[in-house]
Write a protein that holds these residues in place. Sequence first.
Motif, PDB file in Angstrom:
ATOM      1  N   ALA A   1       0.825  -1.212   0.000  1.00 34.71           N
ATOM      2  CA  ALA A   1       0.000   0.000   0.000  1.00 34.71           C
ATOM      3  C   ALA A   1       0.857   1.259   0.000  1.00 34.71           C
ATOM      4  O   ALA A   1       1.865   1.342   0.698  1.00 34.71           O
ATOM      5  CB  ALA A   1      -0.923   0.005   1.207  1.00 34.71           C
ATOM      6  N   GLU A   2       0.453   2.213  -0.825  1.00 34.26           N
ATOM      7  CA  GLU A   2       1.031   3.551  -0.948  1.00 34.26           C
ATOM      8  C   GLU A   2       2.371   3.586  -1.677  1.00 34.26           C
ATOM      9  O   GLU A   2       3.025   4.630  -1.679  1.00 34.26           O
ATOM     10  CB  GLU A   2       1.124   4.253   0.411  1.00 34.26           C
ATOM     11  CG  GLU A   2      -0.224   4.458   1.070  1.00 34.26           C
ATOM     12  CD  GLU A   2      -1.259   5.093   0.165  1.00 34.26           C
ATOM     13  OE1 GLU A   2      -0.970   6.162  -0.419  1.00 34.26           O
ATOM     14  OE2 GLU A   2      -2.368   4.539   0.015  1.00 34.26           O
ATOM     15  N   PHE A   3       2.780   2.474  -2.310  1.00 31.24           N
ATOM     16  CA  PHE A   3       3.897   2.582  -3.251  1.00 31.24           C
ATOM     17  C   PHE A   3       3.445   3.519  -4.375  1.00 31.24           C
ATOM     18  O   PHE A   3       2.313   3.446  -4.851  1.00 31.24           O
ATOM     19  CB  PHE A   3       4.230   1.206  -3.851  1.00 31.24           C
ATOM     20  CG  PHE A   3       5.224   0.399  -3.048  1.00 31.24           C
ATOM     21  CD1 PHE A   3       5.126   0.323  -1.665  1.00 31.24           C
ATOM     22  CD2 PHE A   3       6.250  -0.284  -3.672  1.00 31.24           C
ATOM     23  CE1 PHE A   3       6.033  -0.430  -0.919  1.00 31.24           C
ATOM     24  CE2 PHE A   3       7.159  -1.044  -2.953  1.00 31.24           C
ATOM     25  CZ  PHE A   3       7.051  -1.120  -1.559  1.00 31.24           C
ATOM     26  N   CYS A   4       4.336   4.387  -4.812  1.00 30.45           N
ATOM     27  CA  CYS A   4       4.059   5.278  -5.932  1.00 30.45           C
ATOM     28  C   CYS A   4       4.585   4.598  -7.196  1.00 30.45           C
ATOM     29  O   CYS A   4       5.779   4.262  -7.270  1.00 30.45           O
ATOM     30  CB  CYS A   4       4.754   6.621  -5.721  1.00 30.45           C
ATOM     31  SG  CYS A   4       4.401   7.843  -7.007  1.00 30.45           S
ATOM     32  N   VAL A   5       3.693   4.359  -8.181  1.00 29.41           N
ATOM     33  CA  VAL A   5       4.067   3.547  -9.337  1.00 29.41           C
ATOM     34  C   VAL A   5       3.570   4.166 -10.642  1.00 29.41           C
ATOM     35  O   VAL A   5       2.672   5.006 -10.651  1.00 29.41           O
ATOM     36  CB  VAL A   5       3.501   2.103  -9.218  1.00 29.41           C
ATOM     37  CG1 VAL A   5       4.042   1.407  -7.973  1.00 29.41           C
ATOM     38  CG2 VAL A   5       1.973   2.110  -9.200  1.00 29.41           C
ATOM     39  N   GLN A   6       4.183   3.685 -11.738  1.00 30.81           N
ATOM     40  CA  GLN A   6       3.705   3.982 -13.081  1.00 30.81           C
ATOM     41  C   GLN A   6       3.263   2.675 -13.726  1.00 30.81           C
ATOM     42  O   GLN A   6       3.966   1.664 -13.655  1.00 30.81           O
ATOM     43  CB  GLN A   6       4.806   4.632 -13.928  1.00 30.81           C
ATOM     44  CG  GLN A   6       4.341   5.003 -15.332  1.00 30.81           C
ATOM     45  CD  GLN A   6       5.484   5.472 -16.221  1.00 30.81           C
ATOM     46  OE1 GLN A   6       6.455   4.734 -16.422  1.00 30.81           O
ATOM     47  NE2 GLN A   6       5.386   6.698 -16.734  1.00 30.81           N
ATOM     48  N   VAL A   7       2.100   2.702 -14.353  1.00 29.50           N
ATOM     49  CA  VAL A   7       1.509   1.518 -14.974  1.00 29.50           C
ATOM     50  C   VAL A   7       1.272   1.798 -16.450  1.00 29.50           C
ATOM     51  O   VAL A   7       0.758   2.865 -16.806  1.00 29.50           O
ATOM     52  CB  VAL A   7       0.168   1.159 -14.289  1.00 29.50           C
ATOM     53  CG1 VAL A   7      -0.609   0.147 -15.111  1.00 29.50           C
ATOM     54  CG2 VAL A   7       0.405   0.640 -12.886  1.00 29.50           C
ATOM     55  N   LYS A   8       1.624   0.838 -17.302  1.00 23.92           N
ATOM     56  CA  LYS A   8       1.254   0.893 -18.722  1.00 23.92           C
ATOM     57  C   LYS A   8       0.486  -0.382 -19.038  1.00 23.92           C
ATOM     58  O   LYS A   8       0.859  -1.489 -18.605  1.00 23.92           O
ATOM     59  CB  LYS A   8       2.485   0.991 -19.616  1.00 23.92           C
ATOM     60  CG  LYS A   8       3.196   2.334 -19.529  1.00 23.92           C
ATOM     61  CD  LYS A   8       4.331   2.431 -20.536  1.00 23.92           C
ATOM     62  CE  LYS A   8       5.026   3.792 -20.429  1.00 23.92           C
ATOM     63  NZ  LYS A   8       6.136   3.934 -21.413  1.00 23.92           N
ATOM     64  N   GLY A   9      -0.619  -0.226 -19.771  1.00 18.61           N
ATOM     65  CA  GLY A   9      -1.408  -1.402 -20.098  1.00 18.61           C
ATOM     66  C   GLY A   9      -2.525  -1.096 -21.062  1.00 18.61           C
ATOM     67  O   GLY A   9      -2.680   0.036 -21.541  1.00 18.61           O
ATOM     68  N   ILE A  10      -3.340  -2.123 -21.354  1.00 18.46           N
ATOM     69  CA  ILE A  10      -4.436  -2.022 -22.312  1.00 18.46           C
ATOM     70  C   ILE A  10      -5.763  -2.008 -21.551  1.00 18.46           C
ATOM     71  O   ILE A  10      -5.998  -2.825 -20.645  1.00 18.46           O
ATOM     72  CB  ILE A  10      -4.423  -3.224 -23.288  1.00 18.46           C
ATOM     73  CG1 ILE A  10      -3.059  -3.340 -23.978  1.00 18.46           C
ATOM     74  CG2 ILE A  10      -5.539  -3.079 -24.323  1.00 18.46           C
ATOM     75  CD1 ILE A  10      -2.668  -2.151 -24.811  1.00 18.46           C
ATOM     76  N   VAL A  11      -6.637  -1.080 -21.940  1.00 18.55           N
ATOM     77  CA  VAL A  11      -7.966  -0.993 -21.328  1.00 18.55           C
ATOM     78  C   VAL A  11      -8.844  -2.107 -21.900  1.00 18.55           C
ATOM     79  O   VAL A  11      -8.941  -2.268 -23.118  1.00 18.55           O
ATOM     80  CB  VAL A  11      -8.619   0.373 -21.605  1.00 18.55           C
ATOM     81  CG1 VAL A  11      -9.992   0.451 -20.917  1.00 18.55           C
ATOM     82  CG2 VAL A  11      -7.722   1.506 -21.129  1.00 18.55           C
ATOM     83  N   ARG A  12      -9.477  -2.875 -20.995  1.00 18.15           N
ATOM     84  CA  ARG A  12     -10.403  -3.906 -21.448  1.00 18.15           C
ATOM     85  C   ARG A  12     -11.637  -3.907 -20.541  1.00 18.15           C
ATOM     86  O   ARG A  12     -11.611  -3.404 -19.412  1.00 18.15           O
ATOM     87  CB  ARG A  12      -9.727  -5.276 -21.439  1.00 18.15           C
ATOM     88  CG  ARG A  12      -9.413  -5.828 -20.066  1.00 18.15           C
ATOM     89  CD  ARG A  12      -8.702  -7.166 -20.155  1.00 18.15           C
ATOM     90  NE  ARG A  12      -8.548  -7.779 -18.825  1.00 18.15           N
ATOM     91  CZ  ARG A  12      -7.896  -8.929 -18.616  1.00 18.15           C
ATOM     92  NH1 ARG A  12      -7.319  -9.571 -19.634  1.00 18.15           N
ATOM     93  NH2 ARG A  12      -7.808  -9.425 -17.388  1.00 18.15           N
ATOM     94  N   ALA A  13     -12.704  -4.486 -21.061  1.00 19.77           N
ATOM     95  CA  ALA A  13     -13.952  -4.556 -20.291  1.00 19.77           C
ATOM     96  C   ALA A  13     -13.839  -5.624 -19.216  1.00 19.77           C
ATOM     97  O   ALA A  13     -13.251  -6.685 -19.436  1.00 19.77           O
ATOM     98  CB  ALA A  13     -15.129  -4.843 -21.208  1.00 19.77           C
ATOM     99  N   ARG A  14     -14.406  -5.353 -18.073  1.00 23.14           N
ATOM    100  CA  ARG A  14     -14.476  -6.378 -17.036  1.00 23.14           C
ATOM    101  C   ARG A  14     -15.544  -7.406 -17.416  1.00 23.14           C
ATOM    102  O   ARG A  14     -16.553  -7.067 -18.033  1.00 23.14           O
ATOM    103  CB  ARG A  14     -14.872  -5.763 -15.691  1.00 23.14           C
ATOM    104  CG  ARG A  14     -13.818  -4.936 -15.007  1.00 23.14           C
ATOM    105  CD  ARG A  14     -14.214  -4.773 -13.556  1.00 23.14           C
ATOM    106  NE  ARG A  14     -13.428  -3.776 -12.855  1.00 23.14           N
ATOM    107  CZ  ARG A  14     -13.447  -3.617 -11.538  1.00 23.14           C
ATOM    108  NH1 ARG A  14     -14.226  -4.393 -10.796  1.00 23.14           N
ATOM    109  NH2 ARG A  14     -12.711  -2.701 -10.956  1.00 23.14           N
TER     110      ARG A  14
END
Length: 592
Positions: free
Chosen positions: A65-78
């Motif tokens: 919890a509270e790690f500061c991160v950068q995320v790259k990824g593809i948006v998909r429907a749940r």
Amino acid sequence: MRSHYCGDVNKSHLGQEVTLVGWVNRSRDLGGVVFLDLRDREGLIQVVYDPDLKDVFDVASSLRAEFCVQVKGIVRARPDSQVNTQMKTGEVEILGKELTIINASAPLPLSMDNYQNNSEEQRLKYRYLDLRRPEMAERLIFRAKVTSAVRRFLDSNGFLDIETPILTKATPEGARDYLVPSRTYKGQFFALPQSPQLFKQLLMMSGFDRYYQIVKCFRDEDLRADRQPEFTQIDIETSFMTSEQVMEKTEQMMRGLFQDLLNVDLGEFPRMTFAEAMRRFGSDKPDLRNPLELVDVADLVKDVEFAVFNGPANDQEGRVAALRIPTGASLSRKQIDEYTKFAGIYGAKGLAWMKLNDLDAGMEGIQSPVAKFLTEDIIKQIISRTGGQTGDIILFGADKANVVAEAMGALRLKAGEDFDLLEGQWRPLWVVDFPMFEKINGGLHAVHHPFTAPRGITPAELKADPVGAVSDAYDMVLNGCELGGGSVRIHNAEMQSTVFELLGIEAEEAKEKFGFLLEALRYGTPPHAGLAFGLDRIIMLMTGASSIRDVMAFPKTTTAACPLTNAPGFANPQQLVELGVSVIEKPKTDTE
């Protein structure tokens, strides 16, 4: 570093690659798949990492919890079964392709969920963490929207945003000033403004016609849930506008805020005089959601052989008031004693009561320790006047009028909450026609401030009957909270001097403190009026917060301290020498 805010990603972005940055709200490993809730100021979004990308998956598995991160990824429907309607982004998720830890987090010193039990001291000491919580972030974002809307409204209505000095001179505003020593004028002090009152009046004298400012003000006074040593005002002043016009314009602004930001129609703003508010509700800021009212019964009990009643009933400064609580006969003796103790906080010496157990049974159906002092006819008249019904209780306050108003007004609010009597969500009103002065310890004090104009009288008439004078003042009240107060200002030097004189400010003192104002009033001062809203209180009400501390970024504690920075602190001795200031040490107690 980002392409979108977390809370802004939705189904329109399906199939797109996005780059997000923020904090790990929660991370969980479910059967070899890591689910990560990423949070920024705009909201949360779910990110999924599977073992196919081992290096990335290993990093995801290490997050806390509270790690500061950068995320790259593809948006998909749940999947339909996993759609979360409680989240703005609940229909989509991010299939994570890359993950960078920008900064790790040490174990947290406080809980970060919205139902945490952190102490206020913890929350303020680690305010930068507390403000990350969505609940707090949403309030500050909402606050920014309110100030933006206020500026748009006032700008579009011809008001000019003009700054006034923070370093100024002490004025009698009813609270202690924060003083600032001057290095160049040793032994002399500036004061931080309790309000920009005199400067905004001077701006009207300067011909700017319509002024506003969202401004910090400072008062060194005892604190409550809705008080802080530094607070923010929406400060407004106008020339050539009557009190009615100022009320109309500011009411329009407040209606717009609630309509645009909460989709709430505030409805009618009734007008109520100060005298009526005190008589019916025991308060100059009545909560009209509460249907309970105080009813005067002094005329009914002035001749009874019960000193608790007949004393105040025959005293010009006394009052005997009754408060009927529907279904209140269910109160136990212990609960009545608790109400009595509560009224005592506000100066009441006791609390007489009368249970209406069964009105059809006549006097046999009345239960009261004071019934023996009252005739059957008087009891019937009290019941009739208060609208009593079987099952009700009638509480009595008998004392000086101000004590009865304080105690019974507070008891009215408590009973309204205890018996779940509040009606409607929002009940605004204007309270008008305040007295110019009140008597305190034999002297006169301004009810608003000493620059408020009396309504429709000359200086000579004011001097002849200052206590009977009514000011041209007005307060906007919402749900029992004063949102703002204002008045028509004195624009005549003779009237201003008369008010100073009545307040015991001698001519020499008036010249020293307000000579610039009295001088300015000699040069064609226009009639002017204004109003100041408490921004913090407005935000508190609109967001449903319980304290203004929860809608301010970095508030002080109830003892006016800042746990985050450990302010206030001791000054460097060399600084004190340069300022020409000596410090008197606090005497030590036996336990120190």
